[in-house]
Design an enzyme around this catalytic site. Structure first.
Site, PDB file in Angstrom:
ATOM      1  N   ASP A 252       0.822  -1.137  -0.128  1.00 21.94           N
ATOM      2  CA  ASP A 252      -0.177   0.105  -0.105  1.00 21.94           C
ATOM      3  C   ASP A 252       0.830   1.301   0.146  1.00 21.94           C
ATOM      4  O   ASP A 252       1.670   1.482   0.879  1.00 21.94           O
ATOM      5  CB  ASP A 252      -0.849   0.029   1.261  1.00 21.94           C
ATOM      6  CG  ASP A 252      -1.651   1.289   1.490  1.00 21.94           C
ATOM      7  OD1 ASP A 252      -1.780   2.058   0.425  1.00 21.94           O
ATOM      8  OD2 ASP A 252      -2.549   1.092   2.456  1.00 21.94           O
TER       9      ASP A 252
ATOM     10  N   ASN B 209      -7.442  12.030 -11.068  1.00 24.79           N
ATOM     11  CA  ASN B 209      -8.559  12.508 -12.191  1.00 24.79           C
ATOM     12  C   ASN B 209      -8.314  13.717 -12.148  1.00 24.79           C
ATOM     13  O   ASN B 209      -7.884  14.468 -11.378  1.00 24.79           O
ATOM     14  CB  ASN B 209      -9.800  11.849 -12.302  1.00 24.79           C
ATOM     15  CG  ASN B 209     -10.548  12.161 -10.824  1.00 24.79           C
ATOM     16  OD1 ASN B 209     -10.679  13.573 -10.459  1.00 24.79           O
ATOM     17  ND2 ASN B 209     -11.263  11.598  -9.737  1.00 24.79           N
TER      18      ASN B 209
ATOM     19  N   GLY C 154      -9.865   3.604  -5.965  1.00 24.51           N
ATOM     20  CA  GLY C 154      -8.412   3.163  -6.038  1.00 24.51           C
ATOM     21  C   GLY C 154      -7.304   3.630  -5.213  1.00 24.51           C
ATOM     22  O   GLY C 154      -7.775   4.075  -4.144  1.00 24.51           O
ATOM     23  N   VAL C 155      -6.177   3.829  -5.655  1.00 33.07           N
ATOM     24  CA  VAL C 155      -5.230   4.599  -4.986  1.00 33.07           C
ATOM     25  C   VAL C 155      -5.471   5.856  -4.537  1.00 33.07           C
ATOM     26  O   VAL C 155      -4.963   6.387  -3.471  1.00 33.07           O
ATOM     27  CB  VAL C 155      -3.956   4.470  -5.877  1.00 33.07           C
ATOM     28  CG1 VAL C 155      -3.849   5.259  -6.734  1.00 33.07           C
ATOM     29  CG2 VAL C 155      -2.706   4.603  -4.737  1.00 33.07           C
ATOM     30  N   ASP C 156      -6.311   6.690  -5.360  1.00 33.13           N
ATOM     31  CA  ASP C 156      -6.563   8.008  -5.208  1.00 33.13           C
ATOM     32  C   ASP C 156      -7.547   8.167  -3.620  1.00 33.13           C
ATOM     33  O   ASP C 156      -7.182   8.803  -2.682  1.00 33.13           O
ATOM     34  CB  ASP C 156      -7.566   8.460  -6.202  1.00 33.13           C
ATOM     35  CG  ASP C 156      -7.707   9.991  -5.927  1.00 33.13           C
ATOM     36  OD1 ASP C 156      -7.055  10.568  -5.340  1.00 33.13           O
ATOM     37  OD2 ASP C 156      -8.362  10.612  -6.899  1.00 33.13           O
TER      38      ASP C 156
ATOM     39  N   THR D 172      -3.543   2.154 -14.761  1.00 39.28           N
ATOM     40  CA  THR D 172      -3.669   0.547 -14.934  1.00 39.28           C
ATOM     41  C   THR D 172      -4.719  -0.151 -14.169  1.00 39.28           C
ATOM     42  O   THR D 172      -5.058  -1.057 -14.361  1.00 39.28           O
ATOM     43  CB  THR D 172      -2.419  -0.377 -14.573  1.00 39.28           C
ATOM     44  OG1 THR D 172      -2.299  -0.211 -13.282  1.00 39.28           O
ATOM     45  CG2 THR D 172      -1.179   0.430 -15.340  1.00 39.28           C
TER      46      THR D 172
HETATM   47  N1  AR6 Z   1      -1.361   1.338  -3.184  1.00 34.35           N
HETATM   48  C1  AR6 Z   1      -0.737   0.928  -4.301  1.00 34.35           C
HETATM   49  N2  AR6 Z   1      -1.241   0.938  -5.379  1.00 34.35           N
HETATM   50  C2  AR6 Z   1      -2.610   0.947  -5.494  1.00 34.35           C
HETATM   51  C3  AR6 Z   1      -3.283   1.067  -4.058  1.00 34.35           C
HETATM   52  C4  AR6 Z   1      -2.558   1.493  -3.023  1.00 34.35           C
HETATM   53  N3  AR6 Z   1      -3.114   1.594  -1.847  1.00 34.35           N
HETATM   54  N4  AR6 Z   1      -4.776   0.993  -4.606  1.00 34.35           N
HETATM   55  C5  AR6 Z   1      -4.899   0.648  -5.774  1.00 34.35           C
HETATM   56  N5  AR6 Z   1      -3.519   0.569  -6.479  1.00 34.35           N
HETATM   57  P1  AR6 Z   1      -6.405   3.248 -10.095  1.00 34.35           P
HETATM   58  P2  AR6 Z   1      -5.985   4.682 -12.286  1.00 34.35           P
HETATM   59  C6  AR6 Z   1      -3.163   0.137  -7.713  1.00 34.35           C
HETATM   60  O1  AR6 Z   1      -7.839   2.629 -10.418  1.00 34.35           O
HETATM   61  O2  AR6 Z   1      -6.089   3.755 -13.375  1.00 34.35           O
HETATM   62  C7  AR6 Z   1      -9.654   6.882  -9.267  1.00 34.35           C
HETATM   63  O3  AR6 Z   1     -11.045   6.867  -9.100  1.00 34.35           O
HETATM   64  C8  AR6 Z   1      -4.155  -0.556  -8.675  1.00 34.35           C
HETATM   65  O4  AR6 Z   1      -3.976  -1.995  -8.261  1.00 34.35           O
HETATM   66  O5  AR6 Z   1      -6.315   3.933  -8.517  1.00 34.35           O
HETATM   67  O6  AR6 Z   1      -5.070   5.590 -12.796  1.00 34.35           O
HETATM   68  C9  AR6 Z   1      -9.300   8.141  -9.559  1.00 34.35           C
HETATM   69  O7  AR6 Z   1      -9.912   9.256  -8.970  1.00 34.35           O
HETATM   70  C10 AR6 Z   1      -3.666  -0.097 -10.173  1.00 34.35           C
HETATM   71  O8  AR6 Z   1      -2.501  -0.909 -10.473  1.00 34.35           O
HETATM   72  O9  AR6 Z   1      -5.861   4.250 -10.843  1.00 34.35           O
HETATM   73  C11 AR6 Z   1      -9.319   8.195 -11.012  1.00 34.35           C
HETATM   74  O10 AR6 Z   1     -10.659   8.748 -11.529  1.00 34.35           O
HETATM   75  C12 AR6 Z   1      -2.792   1.226  -9.821  1.00 34.35           C
HETATM   76  O11 AR6 Z   1      -2.968   1.426  -8.253  1.00 34.35           O
HETATM   77  C13 AR6 Z   1      -9.203   6.899 -11.536  1.00 34.35           C
HETATM   78  O12 AR6 Z   1      -9.232   5.911 -10.408  1.00 34.35           O
HETATM   79  C14 AR6 Z   1      -4.000   2.145 -10.494  1.00 34.35           C
HETATM   80  O13 AR6 Z   1      -5.258   1.989 -10.261  1.00 34.35           O
HETATM   81  C15 AR6 Z   1      -7.615   6.703 -12.094  1.00 34.35           C
HETATM   82  O14 AR6 Z   1      -7.528   5.472 -12.708  1.00 34.35           O
END
Ligand code: AR6
Length: 177
Positions: free
Chosen positions: A15, A29, A37-39, A123
């Site tokens: 994490d 975003n 997600g990570v956000d 991703t």
């Molecule tokens: N630590 C590290 N990596 C993570 C974590 C974490 N705590 N949580 C998820 N991931 P995503 P995007 C990974 O969807 O595709 C949001 O709603 C996850 O497995 O977080 O850039 C934003 O507000 C994946 O490999 O980001 C935007 O609207 C990676 O982080 C949108 O999602 C990115 O997944 C951005 O989409």
């Protein structure tokens, strides 16, 4: 490949909100006001002060990045980068993704930050194929570290085994190249 990037890049599985680095990068975003997600994880861990600071930024375009404080995170700063939504690859996605990494490292380098951790931007919800995104991420971070010698440590923070293997492969291949 920038030879001096060797030894400054590492992969950490877990994490990103737990990492005590100078900056963690958020896969944001264009609103910069949080999401899933990570956000979502970053905003939850940082507390409401992060959202309040983000409200002052007025959003950002795809491929851009903005820096804030880390608030309650162990990281001192958050760099909010807006990755591209994947539309099949012919809408400039690779260049926009590359720009996220380049701009993030520029913000870190200009402020003298010495360690930066990146998630696998775009991703997840944005649907960018993992292998292709990894290639862009590794190439840009290598180039960025060559440009910013003060950044001593770049971390690829991966969540899944699949992502860890993709980064291991890409870094291994690049090292032999
Ligand atoms: N630590 C590290 N990596 C993570 C974590 C974490 N705590 N949580 C998820 N991931 P995503 P995007 C990974 O969807 O595709 C949001 O709603 C996850 O497995 O977080 O850039 C934003 O507000 C994946 O490999 O980001 C935007 O609207 C990676 O982080 C949108 O999602 C990115 O997944 C951005 O989409």
């Amino acid at each position: 490949m920038a030879p001096d990037a060797a030894g400054r890049i590492e992969i950490v599985q877990g994490d990103i909100t737990t990492l005590a680095v100078d900056a963690i990068v958020n896969a944001a975003n264009r609103s910069l006001l949080g999401g899933g997600g990570v956000d979502g994880a970053i905003h939850r861990a940082a507390g409401p002060g992060l959202l309040a600071e983000c409200r002052t930024l007025g959003g950002a375009g795809t491929g851009e990045a903005r820096i804030t404080g880390g608030h309650r995170l162990p990281a001192r700063h958050v760099i909010h980068a807006v990755g591209p939504v994947w539309h099949g690859g012919d809408r400039g996605e690779a260049e926009l993704l590359a720009r996220c990494y380049r701009e993030s490292l520029r913000l870190a380098g200009e402020r003298g930050l010495r360690s930066v951790a990146f998630p696998a931007i775009s991703t997840g919800a944005f649907g960018y194929p993992l292998e292709e995104a990894t290639r862009v991420a590794v190439a840009e971070v290598r180039a960025g570290l060559a440009r910013w010698p003060s950044i001593g440590r770049a971390v690829f923070c991966v969540f899944s085994d699949e992502a860890r293997r993709a980064y291991e492969r890409e870094l291994g291949v690049a090292r032999r190249g």
